[in-house]
Write an enzyme that holds these catalytic residues in place. Sequence first.
Site, PDB file in Angstrom:
ATOM      1  N   ASP A 152       0.872  -1.165   0.000  1.00 54.89           N
ATOM      2  CA  ASP A 152       0.000   0.000   0.000  1.00 54.89           C
ATOM      3  C   ASP A 152       0.919   1.228   0.000  1.00 54.89           C
ATOM      4  O   ASP A 152       2.134   1.103   0.187  1.00 54.89           O
ATOM      5  CB  ASP A 152      -0.878  -0.054   1.255  1.00 54.89           C
ATOM      6  CG  ASP A 152      -1.799   1.147   1.377  1.00 54.89           C
ATOM      7  OD1 ASP A 152      -2.318   1.600   0.344  1.00 54.89           O
ATOM      8  OD2 ASP A 152      -1.981   1.632   2.500  1.00 54.89           O
ATOM      9  N   ASP A 156       0.070   5.185   1.344  1.00 46.84           N
ATOM     10  CA  ASP A 156      -0.043   5.995   2.562  1.00 46.84           C
ATOM     11  C   ASP A 156      -0.004   5.143   3.815  1.00 46.84           C
ATOM     12  O   ASP A 156      -0.673   4.107   3.897  1.00 46.84           O
ATOM     13  CB  ASP A 156      -1.363   6.785   2.539  1.00 46.84           C
ATOM     14  CG  ASP A 156      -1.310   7.940   1.548  1.00 46.84           C
ATOM     15  OD1 ASP A 156      -0.959   9.055   1.950  1.00 46.84           O
ATOM     16  OD2 ASP A 156      -1.612   7.701   0.364  1.00 46.84           O
TER      17      ASP A 156
END
Length: 408
Positions: free
Chosen positions: A143, A145
């Site tokens: 991922d 953030d």
Amino acid sequence: MSRTHRRDQLIEFIKGLLAVPFVLLSQPTATYGDDRTAVDAMVINAQARYGQIMLDMEGMIEEHIASQKIPGTISKLKLLVPSVGVFFTPLPLKAAFDFQDKKRRISSRRFVAPSFNDVRLVLNTGQVMALVQRSKLELVTFDGDVTLYDDGETLAPGNPCIPRILELLRKGTRIGIVTAAGYTDPSGYYNRLWGLLDAMASSEDSAKLEHRLVVMGGESNFLFTYTSAAPHRLVPVPLNEWQLPEMSTWTEENVKALLDVGEAALKDCVECLGLPVQVLRKERAVGIFPSKGIRLSREQLEETVLVVQRVLETSEAGKRIPFCAFNGGNDVFVDVGDKSYGVMACQRYFGGIEGGKTLHVGDQFLSAGANDFKARLACTTAWIASPAETCTLLDEIEHLGAGEQLTT
């Protein structure tokens, strides 16, 4: 709903098992200096009891894996934890607990029982051990953030994850960045990942790294591959090289119908909750984000996610194609598809890598409003809480794979 969607039932189950020996064996009245013998005995007994519980969990997971291959069979673990999903590999949890116990001194604690985070990190380490010591790690997806960089920031030069990712690439492991950010042009992804992409381009072995890294945008909608010669270090990948057969139903008509329903549900929440936000419609997503300087509360974000998710699940549009409604930290978005499709598309692009040889690293694995949750359907996963934890996990991959023990 406010409680159950923010819990992981498997972690809570293991935590509950560990709480029993903690209550029975802890010595809260003893002091380290005056009663060292009693404290040392407590530690030894706790280590043995915790270790036995982890061995028992190993056995239940292996039995669960065996039951996955027999249709209609329900494992003991499934009966005890109904929400438990697919396991792609056995987990050496006893060895993983011993590893984390040396770092976190779980067995030595007299007032604080084994916690959610203790169990989460033990599971992460167990998964790494299974991949690098008993199997082969061919693909790691991340991922963006809160996983590779702080929320709202970028993967800038100096980020400690960069040299660790470069080392994985040099050793032949493929890398995928699977993000909710939905740009149709590579410049948007370059602006977020420029530190890593430029480091790859300036590396002495840059030529060997060509096409070993991909960026999957919009969860599972736009795929770009790394090449140093491109203006933004990324070029789009033709659809026939990565799209899954089941994506054939994601027609423009079905996409529009899904986003129309999602947008209407979002606008209802904005009006009902009085949210100071704007609505943003993209090619494969729709969402809300607050005005500059305003931060939405967790309750507002979660209420919006759960409402929108429920509306879409009960709509005809939501039954035709998959979707993901999630809390992005200070916004809420609905994307076409989800990260399970994103990870599987990366696996297909790299030649059909198996789920048991893939690791997805992310920070959102709760059952609702968390877009990494669906990745569990495609591969093994590691649940981290910060970019610093991602670095620690990558160090574990490096050193455990080399048969070394990390220092505390």
